[in-house]
Design an enzyme around this catalytic site. Structure first.
Site, PDB file in Angstrom:
ATOM      1  N   LEU A  36      -1.909 -24.649 -58.033  1.00 50.67           N
ATOM      2  CA  LEU A  36      -1.370 -24.275 -56.728  1.00 50.67           C
ATOM      3  C   LEU A  36      -1.473 -25.408 -55.714  1.00 50.67           C
ATOM      4  CD1 LEU A  36      -2.794 -20.646 -56.430  1.00 50.67           C
ATOM      5  CD2 LEU A  36      -0.654 -21.408 -57.482  1.00 50.67           C
ATOM      6  N   HIS A  37      -0.466 -25.468 -54.850  1.00 48.07           N
ATOM      7  CA  HIS A  37      -0.427 -26.421 -53.742  1.00 48.07           C
ATOM      8  C   HIS A  37       0.093 -25.691 -52.508  1.00 48.07           C
ATOM      9  CE1 HIS A  37       3.870 -26.519 -54.557  1.00 48.07           C
ATOM     10  NE2 HIS A  37       3.620 -26.923 -55.795  1.00 48.07           N
ATOM     11  N   HIS A  40       2.996 -23.198 -52.824  1.00 45.61           N
ATOM     12  CA  HIS A  40       2.637 -21.864 -53.303  1.00 45.61           C
ATOM     13  C   HIS A  40       1.953 -21.045 -52.203  1.00 45.61           C
ATOM     14  CE1 HIS A  40       2.465 -24.207 -57.207  1.00 45.61           C
ATOM     15  NE2 HIS A  40       3.279 -23.237 -57.537  1.00 45.61           N
ATOM     16  N   SER A 188       5.414 -30.101 -55.612  1.00 48.21           N
ATOM     17  CA  SER A 188       5.545 -29.584 -56.965  1.00 48.21           C
ATOM     18  C   SER A 188       4.262 -29.881 -57.725  1.00 48.21           C
ATOM     19  CB  SER A 188       6.728 -30.253 -57.680  1.00 48.21           C
ATOM     20  OG  SER A 188       6.726 -29.946 -59.061  1.00 48.21           O
TER      21      SER A 188
END
Length: 289
Positions: A36-37, A40, A188
């Site tokens: 996750l980043h 998200h 991404s």
């Protein structure tokens, strides 16, 4: 910090959903493949605006990867993911093992057309069948009121909206805006594959999109603009799968005489890292050329 409850089976998740509904809460689902980043997390925040009980699924779906793709290398860091989700107050995380999603003897797939045709499908013909099947399973497992997907994967979002309508799945599909780094690169999980030099070069992707849109707005011929953008990416070392202008809803080729908005979409590989991006394009008053 109290973390979210982790569900490994559909039965566990449905039990939690039933309990939340009994308390009068709306349910939101944010499907992810983990790593996750901020992109998200923005979807999780959007989900919270629409529901009192938020579930995030983390599942690296094998059926959307070809044998030559990066399934085994795809970044996985469940401990970091859970810390981030705890910070946002997520109620539940669905982290099923592969055999829960695809049990022995599994023999069903969802076939999609329409917006799934072309673009990604030209080089990844397996992709949307895998996405449609796993997303259908997730939606039917949780039966959320809303599900949130990122516009960064714009064709995927269009495909999901289409099959949800076609199959009468009772969920509202929401799109979350693309979150970008300071230099414009779309966030991404695969960006972490890029070394320092490639990371600097990758920023050319959103630049090409922005400049192409400016030229289209100025009335230049679309075919020339797209050819120039493709050439510029190739000269910088990208292997370009596509740079195309499509109808924003159907993803059909743009009708020069139509009135709907358009989307400019790109996919290009830099070394072994494949980057995708897209931007909205307002239709010129004189129409497309």
């Amino acid at each position: 910090m109290i973390g979210p409850k982790i569900y490994e089976t559909v039965a566990e998740m449905r039990q939690a959903v039933d309990a939340a509904r009994a308390q009068g809460k709306r349910i939101a689902l944010v499907p992810t493949m983990g790593a996750l980043h901020e992109g998200h997390l923005s979807l999780v925040r959007a989900a919270r605006e629409h529901a009192g009980h938020v579930i995030v699924s983390i599942f690296v779906n094998p059926t959307q990867f070809a044998p030559t793709e990066d399934f085994d290398a795809y970044p996985r860091d469940s401990e970091a993911d859970l810390r981030l989700l705890a910070g946002l107050g997520v109620e539940g995380v669905f982290m099923p093992p592969a055999e829960e999603v695809y049990p022995q003897g599994f023999a069903t797939a969802v076939s999609v057309g329409g917006p799934a045709e072309g673009l990604e499908s030209a080089t990844r013909p397996h992709f949307f069948g895998g996405v449609a099947t796993v997303v259908t399973k997730l939606l039917l497992a949780a039966l959320p009121d809303v599900a949130v997907f990122g516009e960064k994967d714009y064709q995927q979002l269009c495909v999901i909206r289409r099959f949800v309508r076609d199959l009468d799945i009772p969920v509202n599909i929401l799109g979350g805006p693309t979150v970008r780094e300071k230099d414009g690169l779309a966030m991404s999980s695969r960006n972490r594959y890029l070394d320092a030099d490639a990371r600097r070069t990758a920023a050319l992707v959103p630049q090409v999109l922005s400049e192409a849109i400016d030229r289209l707005d100025a009335g230049e011929e679309a075919s020339t603009v797209l050819a120039d953008g493709t050439a510029r990416l190739a000269e910088a070392g990208f292997s370009v799968d596509y740079l195309e202008l499509r109808d924003a809803e159907t993803l059909a080729p743009v009708d020069p005489n139509g009135t709907s908005a358009a989307r400019l979409l790109v996919a290009a590989k830099l070394g072994k890292t494949r980057l995708i991006d897209n931007m909205n394009v307002a239709r010129p008053t004189a129409g497309w050329r």
